[in-house]
Design an enzyme around this catalytic site. Structure first.
Site, PDB file in Angstrom:
ATOM      1  N   TYR A  64      16.097  31.606   7.821  1.00 42.05           N
ATOM      2  CA  TYR A  64      15.026  32.468   8.324  1.00 42.05           C
ATOM      3  C   TYR A  64      15.060  32.576   9.848  1.00 42.05           C
ATOM      4  CZ  TYR A  64      12.904  31.980   3.696  1.00 42.05           C
ATOM      5  OH  TYR A  64      12.660  31.997   2.351  1.00 42.05           O
ATOM      6  N   LYS A 119       0.851  -1.200   0.000  1.00 40.79           N
ATOM      7  CA  LYS A 119       0.000   0.000   0.000  1.00 40.79           C
ATOM      8  C   LYS A 119       0.881   1.242   0.000  1.00 40.79           C
ATOM      9  CE  LYS A 119      -0.176  -0.007   5.004  1.00 40.79           C
ATOM     10  NZ  LYS A 119      -0.853   0.447   6.179  1.00 40.79           N
TER      11      LYS A 119
HETATM   12  C1  LIG Z   1      -4.171  -4.122   7.668  1.00 40.06           C
HETATM   13  C2  LIG Z   1      -2.675  -4.103   7.585  1.00 40.06           C
HETATM   14  N1  LIG Z   1      -2.010  -5.257   7.466  1.00 40.06           N
HETATM   15  C3  LIG Z   1      -0.665  -5.300   7.396  1.00 40.06           C
HETATM   16  C4  LIG Z   1       0.084  -4.147   7.457  1.00 40.06           C
HETATM   17  C5  LIG Z   1       1.590  -4.245   7.410  1.00 40.06           C
HETATM   18  O1  LIG Z   1       2.139  -3.787   8.622  1.00 40.06           O
HETATM   19  P1  LIG Z   1       3.727  -3.709   8.804  1.00 40.06           P
HETATM   20  O2  LIG Z   1       4.200  -2.668   7.851  1.00 40.06           O
HETATM   21  O3  LIG Z   1       3.905  -3.339  10.228  1.00 40.06           O
HETATM   22  O4  LIG Z   1       4.262  -5.025   8.475  1.00 40.06           O
HETATM   23  C6  LIG Z   1      -0.562  -2.923   7.580  1.00 40.06           C
HETATM   24  C7  LIG Z   1       0.210  -1.689   7.678  1.00 40.06           C
HETATM   25  O5  LIG Z   1       0.005  -0.837   8.482  1.00 40.06           O
HETATM   26  C8  LIG Z   1      -1.988  -2.885   7.647  1.00 40.06           C
HETATM   27  O6  LIG Z   1      -2.653  -1.743   7.761  1.00 40.06           O
END
Ligand SMILES: Cc1ncc(COP(=O)(O)O)c(C=O)c1O
Length: 357
Positions: A250, A34
Site C-alpha cells: 500500500y 500473568k
Molecule cells: C507486581 C509484579 N510483580 C512481578 C512482576 C514480574 O516482573 P518481571 O517480568 O520484570 O520479572 C510483574 C510484572 O510486571 C509485576 O507486575
C-alpha cells in the site's frame, strides 16, 4: 500446520526456572504467569513449572482461578476491586494482594477468609498502600480474625537500570514497612520485592521470596544463561521477481533499486505486528536475514530477498523474532519497545506450537 505460529520451548522455560531457583538459594520462587504466561500459554507453562517453583503470581482474579485449577501451588493475584470474581478467587484458595487502604477495609468488611500480602508503596506509585496508611492497614488486617497476613510485597520501578538510585530507595522503604508491620505485631514470614532484573542482579533483594516473570521466558537481557522460549515464525506464501523501479504494498512506500526477488510473509497488524514496524526489522530465513520492506498490511508483509541466491521458496519458514532470526531484545530495540511488549505481540491468526522433550 498454521501459516503463522509461536513455537514455545517448554524445556527452555523449565531450565530457566531451575536456574533461577538455584540462584536464589533458600528464597522461595514465585513464577509470574500473568497475561497468559507472557503469551506463552498459561496452562502448559504452569504444568511445566509446577514441580520447580514454590508459587505463582498473576494480576487478575480470573487469572488466579485459571492457575488454581491447574496447580496445587499457592497463587497470588494483586489487581482487583471488590467484585464477585475476587470473591470467587478467594473461595478457591487464591492469595490476594492488598493494594490500598480501601481494599483492606473491603476485605475486612467482607468477612471472607483470606490470606493476604500487603502491597506497600515504596516508590513505583502504581498500586500499593501509601506510607501514611501502613499503620491503619496493618492493624485492620492484624485484628481481623478471618484474615491471615502472609507478608508484604512491593514492585521495583527501575531494577533494569543498575545505575538507578531508585532501587536502593525502594529497598529502604520496603524494609521500613516490614519493620513497622512487625512492630505492630504481624509476623510477616514471606516478603517479596524482586522482579527478574533484581533476581538476576541483586542478591540483597531476595528476602523470603522472589517474583520474576520475564526471566522465566528467557527474554531478560541481563543474563546470557537464560534460554529464549518463544519464536514467532510464518510460512512464506509467495516468492516472486521485482524489477528496478517497481514499488511494493500500500502507498508504494518502498521502491526496488534493482531487479531482484521479494517474498510474502503471512503476518500483519491483525496478528499483532505493529504497522509502525515498517522498514525497521529483518526476518530470518534459512540462516539469512532479509529486510522487511513497504507497508505492513493487515495479513501480510513483504521481505526483500535481493538476488535470492539462497533460493528462498514458498513453504520456507521466516522468523519474525526468536530462534533463527532477531532475538526478542533485538526486535524490541528495532521497534523502539521492550521485550515484555514483544512477547505479548503475537495474536490474531498466530497458533501456538509446543516443543517439549
Ligand atoms: C507486581 C509484579 N510483580 C512481578 C512482576 C514480574 O516482573 P518481571 O517480568 O520484570 O520479572 C510483574 C510484572 O510486571 C509485576 O507486575
Amino acid at each position: 500446520m498454521s501459516l503463522l505460529r509461536t513455537r514455545i520451548d517448554l524445556d527452555a522455560i523449565a531450565d530457566n526456572a531451575r536456574l533461577l531457583k538455584e540462584r536464589v538459594g533458600s528464597a522461595r520462587l514465585m513464577a509470574v504467569v500473568k497475561a497468559d504466561a507472557y503469551n506463552h500459554g498459561v496452562e502448559r507453562v504452569v504444568k511445566v513449572l509446577e514441580p520447580i517453583v514454590d508459587a505463582f503470581g498473576v494480576a487478575t482474579a480470573a487469572e488466579a482461578c485459571a492457575v488454581e485449577s491447574a496447580s496445587t501451588r499457592p497463587v497470588l493475584f494483586w489487581m482487583w476491586v471488590p467484585e464477585q470474581d475476587a470473591i470467587d478467587a478467594l473461595a478457591v484458595g487464591a492469595h490476594i494482594g492488598v493494594p490500598g487502604l480501601f481494599h483492606a477495609r473491603e476485605l475486612v468488611d467482607a468477612e471472607i477468609p483470606a490470606s493476604v500480602y500487603v502491597m506497600v508503596e515504596t516508590g513505583m506509585h502504581r498500586s500499593g498502600v501509601d506510607p501514611q496508611d501502613w499503620d491503619e492497614v496493618f492493624v485492620l488486617l492484624r485484628d481481623a480474625e478471618h484474615i491471615t497476613v502472609l507478608g508484604v510485597c512491593s514492585h521495583l520501578a527501575s531494577a533494569d537500570d543498575p545505575a538507578s538510585p531508585v532501587t536502593d530507595r525502594q529497598k529502604a522503604e520496603f524494609e521500613r514497612a516490614i519493620a513497622r508491620g512487625r512492630e505492630l505485631g504481624l509476623e510477616l514470614p514471606v516478603n517479596h520485592l524482586a522482579n527478574s532484573p533484581a533476581t538476576l542482579l541483586r542478591e540483597d533483594l531476595f528476602y523470603d521470596q522472589v517474583r520474576p516473570g520475564l526471566a522465566l521466558y528467557g527474554a531478560s537481557p541481563e543474563s546470557s544463561e537464560l534460554k529464549p522460549a518463544m519464536t514467532w515464525e510464518a510460512t512464506i506464501s509467495v516468492v516472486k521477481p521485482i524489477r528496478a523501479g517497481e514499488c511494493v504494498s500500500y502507498g508504494h512506500t518502498w521502491t526496488a533499486e534493482r531487479d531482484g526477488w521479494i517474498a510474502v510473509v503471512p503476518c500483519g497488524y491483525a496478528d499483532g505486528l505493529p504497522r509502525s514496524a515498517q522498514g525497521r526489522f529483518e526476518l530470518g530465513v534459512n540462516g539469512g536475514r532479509y529486510p522487511q520492506v513497504g507497508r505492513v498490511c493487515m495479513d501480510q508483509i513483504i521481505i526483500d530477498l535481493g538476488d535470492n541466491t539462497a533460493g528462498v521458496a514458498p513453504g520456507d519458514t521466516a522468523v519474525i523474532f526468536g530462534e533463527g532470526g532477531m532475538s526478542a531484545g533485538e526486535f524490541a530495540d528495532a521497534l523502539g519497545t521492550i521485550p515484555y511488549e514483544v512477547l505479548t505481540l503475537p495474536k490474531g491468526r498466530t497458533v501456538r506450537v509446543y516443543e517439549e522433550e
